[in-house]
Write an enzyme that holds these catalytic residues in place. Sequence first.
Site, PDB file in Angstrom:
ATOM      1  N   HIS A 265       0.836  -1.204   0.000  1.00  0.00           N
ATOM      2  CA  HIS A 265       0.000   0.000   0.000  1.00  0.00           C
ATOM      3  C   HIS A 265       0.871   1.255   0.000  1.00  0.00           C
ATOM      4  O   HIS A 265       2.080   1.196   0.236  1.00  0.00           O
ATOM      5  CB  HIS A 265      -0.950   0.015   1.206  1.00  0.00           C
ATOM      6  CG  HIS A 265      -0.249   0.086   2.523  1.00  0.00           C
ATOM      7  ND1 HIS A 265       0.320  -1.006   3.134  1.00  0.00           N
ATOM      8  CD2 HIS A 265       0.003   1.138   3.353  1.00  0.00           C
ATOM      9  CE1 HIS A 265       0.868  -0.649   4.280  1.00  0.00           C
ATOM     10  NE2 HIS A 265       0.697   0.649   4.434  1.00  0.00           N
ATOM     11  N   ASP A 267       0.819   5.090   1.728  1.00  0.00           N
ATOM     12  CA  ASP A 267       0.164   5.813   2.820  1.00  0.00           C
ATOM     13  C   ASP A 267      -0.600   7.042   2.337  1.00  0.00           C
ATOM     14  O   ASP A 267      -1.699   7.333   2.816  1.00  0.00           O
ATOM     15  CB  ASP A 267       1.203   6.228   3.863  1.00  0.00           C
ATOM     16  CG  ASP A 267       1.714   5.029   4.654  1.00  0.00           C
ATOM     17  OD1 ASP A 267       1.111   3.946   4.560  1.00  0.00           O
ATOM     18  OD2 ASP A 267       2.733   5.177   5.361  1.00  0.00           O
ATOM     19  N   HIS A 323       5.014   0.050  -0.046  1.00  0.00           N
ATOM     20  CA  HIS A 323       5.609  -0.857   0.931  1.00  0.00           C
ATOM     21  C   HIS A 323       4.605  -1.869   1.456  1.00  0.00           C
ATOM     22  O   HIS A 323       3.403  -1.776   1.217  1.00  0.00           O
ATOM     23  CB  HIS A 323       6.192  -0.057   2.103  1.00  0.00           C
ATOM     24  CG  HIS A 323       5.159   0.744   2.854  1.00  0.00           C
ATOM     25  ND1 HIS A 323       4.795   2.020   2.475  1.00  0.00           N
ATOM     26  CD2 HIS A 323       4.405   0.460   3.951  1.00  0.00           C
ATOM     27  CE1 HIS A 323       3.876   2.489   3.300  1.00  0.00           C
ATOM     28  NE2 HIS A 323       3.616   1.556   4.218  1.00  0.00           N
ATOM     29  N   ARG A 333       5.421  -8.927  17.418  1.00  0.00           N
ATOM     30  CA  ARG A 333       6.082  -7.713  16.907  1.00  0.00           C
ATOM     31  C   ARG A 333       5.316  -6.495  17.404  1.00  0.00           C
ATOM     32  O   ARG A 333       4.112  -6.359  17.166  1.00  0.00           O
ATOM     33  CB  ARG A 333       6.086  -7.757  15.377  1.00  0.00           C
ATOM     34  CG  ARG A 333       6.639  -6.523  14.658  1.00  0.00           C
ATOM     35  CD  ARG A 333       6.296  -6.673  13.182  1.00  0.00           C
ATOM     36  NE  ARG A 333       6.932  -5.729  12.293  1.00  0.00           N
ATOM     37  CZ  ARG A 333       6.426  -4.538  11.954  1.00  0.00           C
ATOM     38  NH1 ARG A 333       5.279  -4.131  12.478  1.00  0.00           N
ATOM     39  NH2 ARG A 333       7.060  -3.772  11.090  1.00  0.00           N
TER      40      ARG A 333
END
Length: 358
Positions: A265, A267, A323, A333
């Site tokens: 996607h 941003d 990214h 994470r």
Amino acid sequence: MAPQRRALPRGPDSAGTGPGPGRGSRRHSSARKGRSQQDPRARWLKAAILLLLFLCAAAGGGLVVWSRVRTQDGIPEGAIPGDGIPEGAIPGDGIPEGGIPADGVTEVLAHRSDTLQDKFVEVPCSEDYESHKRFAGCTPRKCGRGVTDAVITREEAERIRRIAERGLSLGGSDGGASILDLHSGALSLGKHFVNLYRYFGDKIQDIFTEEDFALYRDVRQRIQQRIAQVFGISSSALYLTKPTFFSRMNSTGAKTTHDEYWHPHVDKVTYGSFDYTSLLYLSDYSKDFGGGRFVFMDADSNKTVEPRAGRVLFFTSGSENLHRVERVQWGTRFAITISFSCDPQHGIGDPGVTGHHP
């Protein structure tokens, strides 16, 4: 894989019918004679098969590497950097047998074991910003991505992580990705979101302290200043924008589209208000979790960033920085996304114990 050894063609006596009465010795003599005549060919064929097996075994050594245990730095034991195997590659993490990446990951921009003062890669700006109002001295004209381990300490990252853990312990997604937004109060709960401040009311003051929010503000300001410095703009021209949130990711399968964090996607396209995006990592790749690397998807090759507690990754938010995040394979994470806009109308205030402050 080494080929299976093929059986040599068998003579008439091995056809499964057996020698007939009165013909056994004659056939046995004939067979010995036939084998004697074929010995040179048989020896050549045996040698050829042995050579083939050796070559296959030698070639297969590259495959054996991928079945070995990953080391602390995420490099499969026995793999040699620069040996055609990307450093940090993990079996089952988009890398098929043979070490050829399926998604083109060929370069690690920042290893977890690195301690980076500042690393910046400039890339040409996309046209995404042209479809939005431009703000002189802020809207990106210099685009790129940077990584630094010199803005936030590991100790500060651990304190920030404890804030995330306390907040996310109140809820959590049924899938692999949970979100906590201290500004809006959004918290993953099952397959939905609730407003943290309305849902828990005054109990929030027993979970978060003013010291927590003061640390949050200080960290945000330092990241904002570093972004402004690297891109040559005034820090005061940047406005914190939404969504800014903690994320907790694990290997649990997705239950809703909100859990599918791994899709590529942009941003600026997704959120509109974003001009500069940053992520502060709160846990260590290959130590706390496997997979979960950040991947810039460039036209020529992909560039990965391996998370490290206290590491800040920042970049301009347009299509020049398409990214995705790899799926987390094991462990958990933690990170926090903090983003900035050049448009004051999209600005938000820092959070406090009662939520968003204008």
